[in-house]
Design an enzyme around this catalytic site. Sequence first.
Site, PDB file in Angstrom:
ATOM      1  N   ARG A  72      -6.757   5.596   5.357  1.00 38.42           N
ATOM      2  CA  ARG A  72      -7.740   4.749   4.664  1.00 38.42           C
ATOM      3  C   ARG A  72      -7.822   3.374   5.333  1.00 38.42           C
ATOM      4  NH1 ARG A  72      -8.631  -0.143   2.618  1.00 38.42           N
ATOM      5  NH2 ARG A  72      -6.482  -0.165   1.863  1.00 38.42           N
ATOM      6  N   ASP A  73      -6.851   2.514   5.090  1.00 37.56           N
ATOM      7  CA  ASP A  73      -6.900   1.166   5.673  1.00 37.56           C
ATOM      8  C   ASP A  73      -7.013   1.270   7.190  1.00 37.56           C
ATOM      9  OD1 ASP A  73      -6.527  -1.578   6.242  1.00 37.56           O
ATOM     10  OD2 ASP A  73      -5.122  -1.826   4.598  1.00 37.56           O
ATOM     11  N   HIS A  88       2.141  -4.994   1.045  1.00 42.43           N
ATOM     12  CA  HIS A  88       1.112  -4.515   1.980  1.00 42.43           C
ATOM     13  C   HIS A  88       0.848  -5.625   3.011  1.00 42.43           C
ATOM     14  CE1 HIS A  88      -2.756  -2.251   2.803  1.00 42.43           C
ATOM     15  NE2 HIS A  88      -3.122  -3.443   3.227  1.00 42.43           N
ATOM     16  N   HIS A 113      -0.354  -6.956   6.904  1.00 46.89           N
ATOM     17  CA  HIS A 113      -1.011  -6.774   8.201  1.00 46.89           C
ATOM     18  C   HIS A 113      -0.288  -7.633   9.228  1.00 46.89           C
ATOM     19  CE1 HIS A 113      -4.615  -4.354   7.197  1.00 46.89           C
ATOM     20  NE2 HIS A 113      -4.256  -4.724   5.977  1.00 46.89           N
ATOM     21  N   CYS A 141      -9.462  -4.890   7.481  1.00 47.88           N
ATOM     22  CA  CYS A 141     -10.559  -4.900   6.524  1.00 47.88           C
ATOM     23  C   CYS A 141     -11.837  -5.366   7.199  1.00 47.88           C
ATOM     24  CB  CYS A 141     -10.222  -5.827   5.360  1.00 47.88           C
ATOM     25  SG  CYS A 141     -11.579  -5.919   4.183  1.00 47.88           S
ATOM     26  N   ASN A 189      -2.337  -2.805   9.992  1.00 50.26           N
ATOM     27  CA  ASN A 189      -1.176  -2.861   9.113  1.00 50.26           C
ATOM     28  C   ASN A 189       0.084  -2.853   9.961  1.00 50.26           C
ATOM     29  OD1 ASN A 189      -3.393  -1.111   7.640  1.00 50.26           O
ATOM     30  ND2 ASN A 189      -2.129  -2.053   6.081  1.00 50.26           N
TER      31      ASN A 189
END
Length: 297
Positions: A13-14, A205, A207, A238, A247
């Site tokens: 996803r990310d 979470h 990055h 994003c 990430n």
Amino acid sequence: MTARIDIVEVGPRDGLQNDAANLSVAQKVEFIHRLDAAGVRRMETGSFVSPRAVPKMADSAEVFRNINKDEGRSRIALALNEKGVRRAIDAGADEINFVLVAGEGFGQRNQGMSPQETADMLALCAPLAHDANIALSATISVAFGDPYDGEVDPAIVANLAAQAQRAGAAEIALGDTIGVATPWQVRDVFERVRIEAPDVYLRAHFHDTRGSALGNVYAAIEAGVNIIDASCGGIGGCPFAPAATGNVATEDVVFMLERAGFDTGIDLDRMIDTAKWLETVLGHPVSSSLVRAGRFP
Ligand code: COA
Ligand code: ZN
């Protein structure tokens, strides 16, 4: 006894939402199954947002339809509004991860909402997940800094966390969407959140945009967090954050933690192999250190 740290793999996803490559549904499904084989138990599998806003996730329902549904694995769907939650439930998600924002500037650009509007939206949508018997978690994005408005007040983050707890989120992640957090800030903000949302599990979470992500993982664990988001290869970012990068890489986190004596349940060799395979389907190198350097000699 070895302490356990759970990894939530966010690559499908990310990771894929911001990569230049356009993977087919079959390639996404293969990625997910390779991650399963590497020992991943919880995975952000897709997102149910506007296909115009994030075209790379437009096929998430099809991805969910085509993956193995094993007992004991949680396929997580990202959602930001009621339509997204309904689509995620219909797609057969095991868990919904709802996105709150801690900054006005990012909130408006990412999802057309203020921080408070995101909390209100979660309160509105949570009963849908509860009625469908689906686990509900929330990520508070830009919790350590907003790309448009700058510094974020930890009191706002803690207040959003309290509201998410009240809405029935069982787990709350703090997201460093733009990679500006420092380990000391991570400790302080998690401590603050724990006071105001004492009954939820906490997840981190990060990055690695500015090189602090592994240090931040360390700080989060020292602050008592034992669930860490990471993406295979370190892909991700994003689309609504300028200059966003990936990430923290799953294999880098697993290497650091296992060398420190933690158990993650991830097979490091298979994760590195998956990151190398990913380079071939993405058509470009990934950023993780372990892919370049390999594991402990
Ligand atoms: N899934 C699919 N389509 C959706 C949707 C969803 N969850 N939510 C809204 N839409 C559609 C609406 O049906 C409408 O379509 P139409 O123009 O064909 O009628 C259109 O999107 C606009 O709907 P609206 O409710 O006015 O939303 P908006 O324009 O304010 O956008 C979001 C809000 C949240 C849908 C949008 O900003 C978005 O998807 N952002 C994605 C952010 C993201 O994923 N960031 C990365 C991860 S944090
Ligand atoms: Zn992210």
